[in-house]
Design a protein around this motif. Structure first.
Motif, PDB file in Angstrom:
ATOM      1  N   GLY A 195      13.341   9.411 -15.109  1.00  0.00           N
ATOM      2  CA  GLY A 195      12.130   9.161 -14.342  1.00  0.00           C
ATOM      3  C   GLY A 195      10.965  10.051 -14.712  1.00  0.00           C
ATOM      4  N   VAL A 196      10.864  10.436 -16.007  1.00  0.00           N
ATOM      5  CA  VAL A 196       9.712  11.206 -16.457  1.00  0.00           C
ATOM      6  C   VAL A 196       8.484  10.293 -16.440  1.00  0.00           C
ATOM      7  CG1 VAL A 196       8.741  12.553 -18.349  1.00  0.00           C
ATOM      8  CG2 VAL A 196      11.208  12.644 -17.891  1.00  0.00           C
ATOM      9  N   HIS A 197       7.403  10.767 -15.814  1.00  0.00           N
ATOM     10  CA  HIS A 197       6.216   9.933 -15.578  1.00  0.00           C
ATOM     11  C   HIS A 197       5.068  10.377 -16.476  1.00  0.00           C
ATOM     12  CE1 HIS A 197       3.440   7.420 -13.244  1.00  0.00           C
ATOM     13  NE2 HIS A 197       2.609   8.443 -13.196  1.00  0.00           N
ATOM     14  N   THR A 198       4.335   9.406 -17.038  1.00  0.00           N
ATOM     15  CA  THR A 198       3.147   9.688 -17.853  1.00  0.00           C
ATOM     16  C   THR A 198       1.953   9.000 -17.200  1.00  0.00           C
ATOM     17  OG1 THR A 198       3.817   7.862 -19.310  1.00  0.00           O
ATOM     18  CG2 THR A 198       4.344  10.092 -20.027  1.00  0.00           C
ATOM     19  N   ARG A 199       1.103   9.808 -16.568  1.00  0.00           N
ATOM     20  CA  ARG A 199       0.042   9.264 -15.710  1.00  0.00           C
ATOM     21  C   ARG A 199      -1.012   8.468 -16.466  1.00  0.00           C
ATOM     22  NH1 ARG A 199      -2.683  14.582 -13.143  1.00  0.00           N
ATOM     23  NH2 ARG A 199      -0.572  14.748 -12.268  1.00  0.00           N
ATOM     24  N   GLN A 200      -1.282   8.824 -17.716  1.00  0.00           N
ATOM     25  CA  GLN A 200      -2.290   8.067 -18.464  1.00  0.00           C
ATOM     26  C   GLN A 200      -1.819   6.647 -18.765  1.00  0.00           C
ATOM     27  OE1 GLN A 200      -5.427   8.434 -19.459  1.00  0.00           O
ATOM     28  NE2 GLN A 200      -5.639  10.397 -18.413  1.00  0.00           N
ATOM     29  N   GLU A 201      -0.526   6.473 -18.987  1.00  0.00           N
ATOM     30  CA  GLU A 201      -0.018   5.113 -19.217  1.00  0.00           C
ATOM     31  C   GLU A 201      -0.116   4.281 -17.942  1.00  0.00           C
ATOM     32  OE1 GLU A 201       0.329   4.458 -22.312  1.00  0.00           O
ATOM     33  OE2 GLU A 201       0.092   6.595 -22.694  1.00  0.00           O
TER      34      GLU A 201
END
Length: 638
Positions: A195-201
């Protein structure tokens, strides 16, 4: 040098929107944010490119550091999770970020312990070196480093579905046969960080969640002044021994070599100030070795090699920086791809595609600029066949309706469903800014190409009649393109819908190019009033039908706005040329872009910015033609 202190570094929103980049000269890179937070699927410490950058694989995503000082534990990474939590939040300890000589470094202040990290990539090999150094401590501290791993396409995500293949080696491990990671006192482990999140995506309307494999950890006990290093490398590159066997290059040596290279590039470019030195390094990040010679990446992190971008960037990236041999090889390599008078545009597919109306015309412009800079007529003679083929095929007609109109000698282009100029965005297969007909910048480049090729052929003793064709097209241009109200030039004439009076920056190229009869100061002033911002011209005047002031949202929303008001920094070059040709004011026009070097893609210039104030940056944080045209414009104004 670009540097930030604790107030920015400790502000997650501010620190996570400023990105750094280092490259390997092959199309691969390491990239991340000041905060250490991975905000894009493209962020990582080892991103490996296929030859020519047609595709990239993300390998080592991060190295999470933990410092143990007695009974105190400091987790210095910054990771965001799908539920919204940021944990750990090591940016709160970050006292300084610095980008100097192309090398990013961080300094964490932990009270009586100060830790520094530096990193760089080897040039000509997909390898990254990361060095941690204890600058201050009352006694030795323990440093634990957890490598977060994956192996997947840089445009996608990977989700944990069983344990990956991790093979222990003498000084670390090999991940799925793709790359090795070496460091001190390796201790195997293994679990999925899910569940690593990448906010720009998420902001771009794309999948923003993936899983990363925590492969174990490296450990070192460090006294003040001592360091621990990690190297990660994939197979390949131009250096001997660029495989996974043997000893990997030392991280300290990689960092030192990167600094030396940056200083040498600045000297070669004749840089006389900090901005010039930084831009010389930024230009180098795009220039890559391929199996068939040097080329350039259009932008990081997601673009590969595009011939239009390469030729538009040619003068700024290669001639302004005095890389004349690279320039010669780029021209020869491109000339070998000419087919039916068109230049191949690889468009990141890894195969040759012919789908632009202007790349070949920019190629002719690049040859003229190269000859002016070097007086190398032997290379011009070697390219003469390709040059003549381009002009003949355009006169007779080639793909996509590209042809000189026999009635006036002007160049028309396009067919329904295609977008062949640089304004090439499509949504659902349909062009947003079709511009079918006789586009103003295409005809400006056409006239310039005819005139300069004629002059060069005269110099090499090759018979031609290109000057006569240029004169005829110029006479027709002067008759057809000026708007009757004196407010500039039509964007397109003789299109399916008639003449297009939209106020766009394309007309600046007509004023900028010396053989085009468009040296009217009123055109420059009309563009200044309607289009110019402190960071470059807009692609469409506010208030025009279809104008969109922000370049945000999902892929379709962004593509609809791409050329409908969005600011494009590369257009500052044509603006400067046009203004100087007609004697218009250029005072301060580059100031905003020079300040932009510390605002988003650090040390570089972004692809685009919003058309509406405050003109927040969008698109690729690191874009070749944006850097190239700022470099060239600075040289012109000097």
């Amino acid at each position: 040098m670009i540097s930030f202190g604790r107030q920015l570094c400790g502000d997650l929103e501010a620190a996570s929107t400023r990105e750094w980049l280092v490259t390997d000269g092959l199309g691969g890179y390491a990239m991340g944010t000041v905060a250490g937070l991975r905000t894009r699927r493209y962020h990582g410490l080892l991103v490996v490119a296929a030859p020519g950058g047609a595709s990239r694989m993300l390998g080592l995503a991060a190295v999470d550091p933990v410092v143990r000082a007695g009974d105190r534990v400091f987790r210095l990474a910054a990771d965001e999770w799908a539920g919204g939590a940021v944990d750990p939040a090591g940016h709160v300890h970050l006292a300084e970020f610095r980008l100097e000589d192309g090398v990013p470094s961080w300094r964490w202040d932990l009270g009586d312990v100060v830790l520094q990290r530096e990193l760089a990539m080897a040039h000509g090999r997909p390898a990254v070196g990361v060095v941690f150094r204890v600058l201050r401590a009352p006694r030795p501290v323990i440093l634990e480093l957890t490598p977060l791993c994956t192996w997947r396409d840089a445009h996608g995500e990977r989700h944990g579905d069983g344990e990956p293949r991790v093979t222990p080696v003498a000084d670390g491990f090999e991940f799925e046969g793709a790359y090795r990671v070496s460091g001190p006192d390796w201790r195997p482990g293994g679990e999925w960080y899910r569940g690593v999140h990448t906010r720009q995506e998420a902001a771009r309307g794309l999948n923003a969640v993936e899983d990363l494999w925590a492969a174990g950890w490296f450990t070192a006990e460090l006294a003040p002044g001592e360091s621990a290093s990690i190297t990660a490398a994939a197979a390949g590159g131009t250096h001997p021994g660029g495989d996974l066997g043997g000893v990997l290059p030392g991280a300290t040596g990689i960092v030192a070599a990167a600094r030396d290279r940056a200083r040498a590039l600045a000297r070669l470019a004749g840089a006389t100030d900090d901005t010039g030195r930084q831009l010389a390094v930024a230009a180098d990040q795009f220039i890559v070795d391929t199996p068939t010679g040097p080329s350039a990446m259009a932008g990081y992190p997601w673009f590969g090699e595009w011939s239009r971008d390469l030729m538009t960037s040619f003068e700024g990236l290669l001639l302004t920086t005095n890389r004349h041999d690279d320039a010669r090889q780029v021209l020869l390599r491109a000339g070998a791809t000419v087919s039916e008078g068109m230049l191949a545009n690889t468009a990141d597919t890894g195969t040759l595609e012919y789908n632009t109306a202007d790349a070949a015309l920019w190629f002719l412009r690049a040859i003229d600029r190269y000859a002016a800079a070097t007086d190398d007529l032997d290379t011009v003679a070697g390219l003469a066949g390709a040059m003549a083929d381009i002009l003949r095929c355009h006169q007779r007609g080639t793909r996509y309706g590209i042809a000189a109109d026999p009635a006036d000698g002007l160049l028309t282009q396009g067919k329904p469903g295609y977008a062949l100029t640089w304004m090439d965005a499509r949504v659902g297969g349909e062009p947003v800014t079709e511009r079918q007909g006789k586009a103003v910048e295409i005809n400006a480049l056409w006239i310039e190409g005819l005139a300069t090729t004629g002059a060069l052929f005269d110099r090499i003793g090759r018979r031609n009649d290109w000057a006569a064709a240029a004169a005829r097209a110029a006479t027709s241009f002067e008759r057809r393109f000026p708007r009757p109200d004196g407010g500039g030039l039509y964007d397109v004439v003789d299109g399916p819908g008639g003449d297009d009076p939209s106020v766009r920056p394309n007309q600046l190229l007509a004023v900028a190019l010396p053989h085009v009869p468009a040296a009217d100061r009123r055109t420059v002033e009309a563009c200044r009033a309607a289009l110019l911002t402190s960071v470059g011209p807009r692609s469409l005047a506010p208030g025009s039908p279809g104008y969109q002031g922000t370049h945000r949202g999902g892929p379709a929303e962004r593509d609809r706005a791409y050329h409908q008001g969005t600011v494009w920094p590369w257009l500052i070059g044509p603006f400067v040329d046009a203004a100087r040709r007609v004697g218009a004011d250029t005072d301060g026009v580059l100031d905003g872009l020079e300040l932009h070097l510390s605002e988003w893609g650090l040390g570089s210039v972004s692809e685009t910015l919003d058309g509406d104030a405050p003109h927040a940056a969008t698109g690729c944080p690191f874009q070749a033609w944006s850097v190239a045209e700022l470099l060239r414009a600075r040289a012109v104004l000097r």
